[in-house]
Design a protein around this motif. Structure first.
Motif, PDB file in Angstrom:
ATOM      1  N   VAL A 185       0.848  -1.195   0.000  1.00 45.09           N
ATOM      2  CA  VAL A 185       0.000   0.000   0.000  1.00 45.09           C
ATOM      3  C   VAL A 185       0.881   1.241   0.000  1.00 45.09           C
ATOM      4  O   VAL A 185       1.839   1.337   0.784  1.00 45.09           O
ATOM      5  N   ASN A 194      -5.390  -1.123   6.422  1.00 50.20           N
ATOM      6  CA  ASN A 194      -5.951  -0.526   5.216  1.00 50.20           C
ATOM      7  C   ASN A 194      -7.369  -0.957   4.895  1.00 50.20           C
ATOM      8  O   ASN A 194      -7.989  -0.391   4.002  1.00 50.20           O
ATOM      9  N   THR A 218     -11.976   0.567   2.009  1.00 54.90           N
ATOM     10  CA  THR A 218     -10.529   0.648   1.845  1.00 54.90           C
ATOM     11  C   THR A 218     -10.066   2.000   2.358  1.00 54.90           C
ATOM     12  O   THR A 218     -10.676   3.021   2.036  1.00 54.90           O
ATOM     13  N   THR A 223      -2.512   0.897  -4.518  1.00 57.16           N
ATOM     14  CA  THR A 223      -1.979  -0.464  -4.344  1.00 57.16           C
ATOM     15  C   THR A 223      -1.308  -0.964  -5.618  1.00 57.16           C
ATOM     16  O   THR A 223      -1.364  -2.157  -5.925  1.00 57.16           O
TER      17      THR A 223
END
Length: 448
Positions: A185, A194, A218, A223
């Motif tokens: 991430v 996350n 999220t 990502t």
């Protein structure tokens, strides 16, 4: 049926006398001298039994090479079970002596939390995704999922771990509200919190069984560095493991970045621990980035999401500077899922909200008697409707009954603080604490 709140109570957060004697702990030592004791989390089940997760550690540089148990450094986490009257009935002792002050085994991780599952199992969770399950009497470890730390051959060992969740909260119907971490991430090298996820009805967490979690939100959708190896089968969205573009959208960061200024303010923000306000209502804290020079005045939001991940508003009424949770890092928001309420305590006030996110109480801590709350941390809310407050130096747990009408919260808190002194005096006569450390030797200690 949830019981009515009981009168204010003060309970000790105890240390097993056997541990103190085994290591000849100087309980009068200060943190600067290498000794520390703190409380990570406290939960209470519907029967009124309390579980407290504490940490005790000692580090002295000259003891690194010693084999003498009286000199050894150690790191312990303690889960202690208390009867409704506050009597300790059992302690699970995790960890032990170490060459330095580096946690080992079940004590690895950060941001430790507790939860009592519907069948009474006690779950300990920590970042980046460690989850350990104990029997209600704390005598056995029944399951353990963890993420290894460190690097090997240039790759993070986190990729090969077997994590579950970094935080767990339980709704009245027994569903699990979790925060889980992801690898790849943003530009972080390791795993970061996350995802906000919810277990499905009938999906159990137990020995050999990971409850499947459906991602609701999220935190950050950047990502690009993720691969298929970074996906975990127990966290799903749209019928497949979360990863890459397969995730809830928009992200929490995108929800909050309503203009260029907000986009800048919420860049590199971090996710707090989600809390249940009901079976279909959850509060998700998001905090702006922190600075070494001080972060008071930074942005933060307490978002409200439903069971589909749809935004239902946010907890309103806090000023980003005058009510800042960044002073002292007071980030905890707790829910009362039986009454659809939420609470937050920081250095500036105690706050309460209803299910619509309207602030129903704000108690400033600038003047007596409420100034005493600056020494407490908010840990949770019991099924009976009591706030759980822990005194950071005196290691005492104060139960504050919350009235049905939140407009009367200030009077209830005033009464609880008034009762705290006599309750503390009674405990001092019973336990004879040393430097506010409460020892007990009447309950079994189970070592892991």
């Amino acid at each position: 049926m949830v019981a009515n709140p009981s009168p204010p109570r003060t309970l000790p957060l105890t240390l097993p006398a056997a541990v103190v004697a085994e290591h000849r702990v100087d309980l009068t030592a200060k943190p600067s001298e290498g000794w520390g004791f703190r409380t990570h989390d406290v939960v209470t089940n519907t029967a009124g039994e309390t579980y407290a997760l504490c940490a005790a550690g000692r580090y002295r540089p000259e003891a690194v090479a010693s084999r003498d148990p009286f000199r050894l450094n150690f790191t312990y986490h303690l889960i202690t079970r208390y009867d409704p009257d506050g009597t300790p009935t059992a302690t699970a002792l995790l960890g032990g002596p170490t060459p330095g002050n580096v946690p080992t085994g079940l004590t690895r991780g950060s941001d430790f939390g507790l939860a009592v599952l519907p069948d009474g199992t006690v779950a300990v969770s920590s970042a980046p995704g460690n989850t350990h399950l104990f029997t209600p009497d704390l005598s056995r470890l029944v399951e353990s999922w963890s993420t290894p730390w460190g690097w090997q051959d240039g790759e993070s060992k986190e990729r090969t771990g077997d994590p579950y969740a970094l935080s767990i909260d339980v709704t009245p119907s027994g569903r699990l509200l979790c925060a889980t971490a992801e690898y790849g991430v943003k530009n972080w090298a390791g795993q970061v919190a996350n995802l906000v996820a919810l277990s499905e009805p009938g999906s159990a967490l137990g020995p050999g069984s990971k409850a499947t979690l459906r991602a609701l939100a999220t935190h950050d959708a950047r990502t690009d560095r993720q691969t298929a190896a970074d996906r975990y089968p127990h966290v799903v969205f749209d019928g497949a493991p979360v990863g890459g573009a397969n995730r809830p959208s928009p992200s929490l960061t995108e929800m909050l970045s309503t203009d260029d200024r907000a986009r800048l303010d919420y860049a590199d923000c971090f996710l707090g621990r989600p809390a249940a306000m009901g079976d279909d209502l959850f509060v998700v804290p998001v905090f702006g980035r922190t600075y070494r020079s001080g972060s008071r005045g930074q942005v933060f939001s307490f978002l409200l999401l439903d069971g589909r991940g749809v935004r239902r508003g946010e907890l309103e009424g806090m000023h980003r500077y005058e009510d800042s949770p960044f002073t002292g890092a007071r980030y905890t928001v707790v829910g009362d899922p039986y009454r659809a309420r939420a609470f937050h305590l920081n250095r500036y006030g105690l706050y309460a909200w209803d299910a619509e996110g309207r602030m129903r109480a704000r108690i400033p801590l600038g003047d007596a008697p409420f100034k005493a709350l600056t020494h407490f941390s908010l840990m949770g809310c019991t099924p009976a409707g009591e706030l759980l407050l822990v005194h950071g130096k005196q290691h005492l747990l104060l139960h504050v009954p919350v009235p049905e009408d939140l407009d009367d919260l200030a009077d209830a808190v005033r009464a609880a603080l008034k009762a705290y002194g006599p309750g503390r005096s009674a405990l001092k006569r019973r336990y004879a604490p040393v430097a506010w450390h409460w020892q007990t030797d009447g309950a079994p200690v189970h070592r892991f």
